[in-house]
Write an enzyme that holds these catalytic residues in place. Structure first.
Site, PDB file in Angstrom:
ATOM      1  N   SER A 240       0.851  -1.198   0.000  1.00  0.00           N
ATOM      2  CA  SER A 240       0.000   0.000   0.000  1.00  0.00           C
ATOM      3  C   SER A 240       0.881   1.240   0.000  1.00  0.00           C
ATOM      4  O   SER A 240       2.100   1.148   0.068  1.00  0.00           O
ATOM      5  CB  SER A 240      -0.905   0.007   1.222  1.00  0.00           C
ATOM      6  OG  SER A 240      -0.127   0.278   2.370  1.00  0.00           O
ATOM      7  N   LYS A 241       0.213   2.379  -0.054  1.00  0.00           N
ATOM      8  CA  LYS A 241       0.886   3.683  -0.111  1.00  0.00           C
ATOM      9  C   LYS A 241       2.013   3.819   0.924  1.00  0.00           C
ATOM     10  O   LYS A 241       3.073   4.366   0.652  1.00  0.00           O
ATOM     11  CB  LYS A 241      -0.156   4.761   0.201  1.00  0.00           C
ATOM     12  CG  LYS A 241      -0.636   5.695  -0.848  1.00  0.00           C
ATOM     13  CD  LYS A 241       0.104   6.191  -1.877  1.00  0.00           C
ATOM     14  CE  LYS A 241       0.237   7.280  -2.721  1.00  0.00           C
ATOM     15  NZ  LYS A 241       1.024   6.989  -3.863  1.00  0.00           N
ATOM     16  N   ARG A 242       1.752   3.306   2.126  1.00  0.00           N
ATOM     17  CA  ARG A 242       2.734   3.558   3.178  1.00  0.00           C
ATOM     18  C   ARG A 242       4.049   2.815   2.944  1.00  0.00           C
ATOM     19  O   ARG A 242       5.041   3.062   3.612  1.00  0.00           O
ATOM     20  CB  ARG A 242       2.146   3.236   4.554  1.00  0.00           C
ATOM     21  CG  ARG A 242       2.128   1.794   4.892  1.00  0.00           C
ATOM     22  CD  ARG A 242       1.312   1.457   6.115  1.00  0.00           C
ATOM     23  NE  ARG A 242       0.851   0.103   5.993  1.00  0.00           N
ATOM     24  CZ  ARG A 242       1.587  -0.942   6.295  1.00  0.00           C
ATOM     25  NH1 ARG A 242       2.797  -0.792   6.775  1.00  0.00           N
ATOM     26  NH2 ARG A 242       1.110  -2.160   6.110  1.00  0.00           N
ATOM     27  N   GLY A 244       5.688   3.172   0.272  1.00  0.00           N
ATOM     28  CA  GLY A 244       6.439   3.978  -0.700  1.00  0.00           C
ATOM     29  C   GLY A 244       5.736   3.965  -2.029  1.00  0.00           C
ATOM     30  O   GLY A 244       4.519   3.791  -2.082  1.00  0.00           O
ATOM     31  N   GLU A 250       5.001   6.594 -10.523  1.00  0.00           N
ATOM     32  CA  GLU A 250       5.693   7.192  -9.386  1.00  0.00           C
ATOM     33  C   GLU A 250       7.166   6.754  -9.366  1.00  0.00           C
ATOM     34  O   GLU A 250       8.034   7.507  -8.959  1.00  0.00           O
ATOM     35  CB  GLU A 250       5.026   6.712  -8.103  1.00  0.00           C
ATOM     36  CG  GLU A 250       4.520   7.806  -7.211  1.00  0.00           C
ATOM     37  CD  GLU A 250       3.670   7.216  -6.107  1.00  0.00           C
ATOM     38  OE1 GLU A 250       4.222   6.930  -5.042  1.00  0.00           O
ATOM     39  OE2 GLU A 250       2.461   6.984  -6.346  1.00  0.00           O
TER      40      GLU A 250
END
Ligand code: GLU
Length: 464
Positions: A240-242, A244, A250
């Site tokens: 997930s986003k957390r 990285g 991205e």
């Protein structure tokens, strides 16, 4: 038989690294076998699919160099065909009309839950005469799934997986509003696109057992299936986003090269001896599904960064120069002037030795286009003591007397250091601080030569 694979993303979000790896495996498998790699955009969820997401996915695939062999197929455009197959199944008695109301279905679910059973459709319209249908209710079409026996899947990655048919209920293939369901559409499209190998995430494994029933009911040949494990974060949790960067684009922002990312994603969960660093040609030559492991892999950003450094070192200089020039204004706030490309080209071999990402490379290139007087980092400033500045004052005329060729610069610096009773580094470090405002740069001779006489001497003059 010509091998045909497909990558079938739903444009409801980003192209994340799990999807990118699925696309890569499909691509490599097709190429390895001299077959074709196709893309199907699964945009049947009209409320959640966006044109923007389609573009992000296609851009991401293009950036990774995963070019399909035909224009992408849009699932929503095949709707009439999905309906046609559902109607054919109905006509053949392999499917039936179900007139349950939403209330009945809810009640069925609640009763099952209360009795601790999985919430499955109970088949109440399976053998019922549609003539008894309530007025004004539009039917859904459900597949008549087998109730006895078991369904066995010989998965090319998971091995033999068996599910008892009593676990499967009669799934809807055409909703009461006339739209096909996703599970049904995928089967029809894979059949029509003549897909021979369905390679996808193992989160689809349970769907496969339902989809197989549609193939059987239509008398279609099954493709081979390969369900590949998901990618988790370093802590073992779902990515997930957390953790990285998750979206492919991205990674581009963060200065990774597409070759490095593909190389990394391939090695994550696919093994071929110890070879870590593989070119696209080698990947195509070596890749096959038998090297894909069954366990979920863990994303390791440090390893990816290391591999990226390796790919940077062998990347073409002209390409890196162009990339750095594109990034410099925004990342470092410097203006790009005419002479920069030339200076950067001269220095690129030394700069890329020291960088792990294009962000590093851009940061370490920025000094070339800064204006005198430079902002000097604290660490570099500490090197510019009174003595060091005086030493640079004595050095400047000696440098000015050279032609700024690498050979003359090197000889002059050595002779100067010796005459001053200093080691070369004791001259080079303050000089580097004056020239670049930092303590790191390629070799001092290369740095002087790339900046050229006028700029170098002006920078030295500014600190003396
Ligand atoms: N559209 C599905 C997804 O994005 C993939 C379906 C498939 O590969 O069969 O997860």
């Amino acid at each position: 038989m010509k091998i045909r694979t497909r990558f079938a993303p739903s444009p409801t979000g980003l192209l994340h690294i799990g999807g990118a790896r699925t696309a890569l495996f499909n691509f490599l498998f097709a190429r390895h076998h001299g077959g074709q790699f196709l893309i199907r955009i699964e945009d049947t969820d009209k409320a959640r699919s966006t044109q923007e997401a389609v573009q992000v996915i296609l851009d991401g695939l293009e950036w990774l160099g995963l070019t399909p062999d035909a224009a992408p197929v849009f699932q929503s455009k095949q709707e009439a065909r999905h309906v046609e197959v559902a109607r054919a199944l109905l006509a053949q008695g392999r499917a039936y009309e179900c007139y349950c109301t939403p209330d009945e279905l809810r009640e069925m679910r609640e009763t099952a839950q209360a009795e601790g059973r999985p919430p499955r459709y109970d088949g109440r319209w399976r053998d019922r005469d549609p003539a008894t249908a309530p007025a004004g209710v539009k039917p859904a079409i459900r597949l008549k799934a087998p109730r006895e026996g078991e369904t066995v899947l010989e998965d090319l990655v998971q091995g033999t997986v068996t599910v008892s048919n009593s676990e499967l209920d009669d799934m809807i293939i055409l909703r009461s509003d006339g739209t096909p369901t996703y599970l049904h559409a995928v089967v029809v499209d894979d059949h029509d696109m003549e897909i021979t190998h369905v390679i996808r995430g193992d989160d689809h494994l349970t769907n496969t057992f339902r989809q197989i029933q549609i193939y059987h009911a239509m008398g279609w040949e099954l493709p081979k299936f390969a369900h590949i494990p998901l990618i988790h974060g370093a802590d073992g949790a779902k990515l997930s986003k957390r953790h990285g960067a998750v979206s492919i684009l991205e990674f581009r922002e963060q200065g990774f090269l597409p070759e490095a990312l593909c190389n990394y994603l391939l090695r994550l969960g696919w093994g071929h001896g110890d070879s870590e660093f593989l070119s696209r040609d080698e990947q195509v030559k070596l890749f096959d599904l038998d090297g894909v492991g069954r366990a979920a892999s863990r994303m390791d950003y440090a390893k990816l960064t290391h591999l990226n450094g390796m790919w940077l070192r062998c990347a073409d200089d002209a390409r890196l120069v162009a990339d750095v020039i594109a990034r410099l204004p925004e990342q470092c706030g410097v203006t790009v002037n005419n002479g920069l490309a030339d200076k950067l080209s001269r220095l690129m071999p030394g700069l890329k030795e020291r960088a792990k990402t294009l962000l590093d490379l851009t940061t370490s290139s920025a000094f070339l286009s800064r204006q005198v007087p430079l902002d000097i980092e604290p660490k570099a400033l500490a090197l510019l003591t009174t003595e060091a500045r005086a030493m640079l004052g004595r050095l400047a005329p000696k440098l000015a007397a050279t032609d700024f060729s690498l050979a003359e610069l090197d000889a002059t610096l050595r002779a100067f250091a010796e005459a001053e009773g200093l080691k070369l580094g004791q001259v080079a470090q303050p000089l580097r601080a004056a020239l670049t405002g930092s303590t790191m740069s390629p070799g001092i001779d290369e740095t002087l030569a790339a900046l050229g006489a006028t700029e170098s001497l002006a920078r030295i003059q500014a600190v003396i």
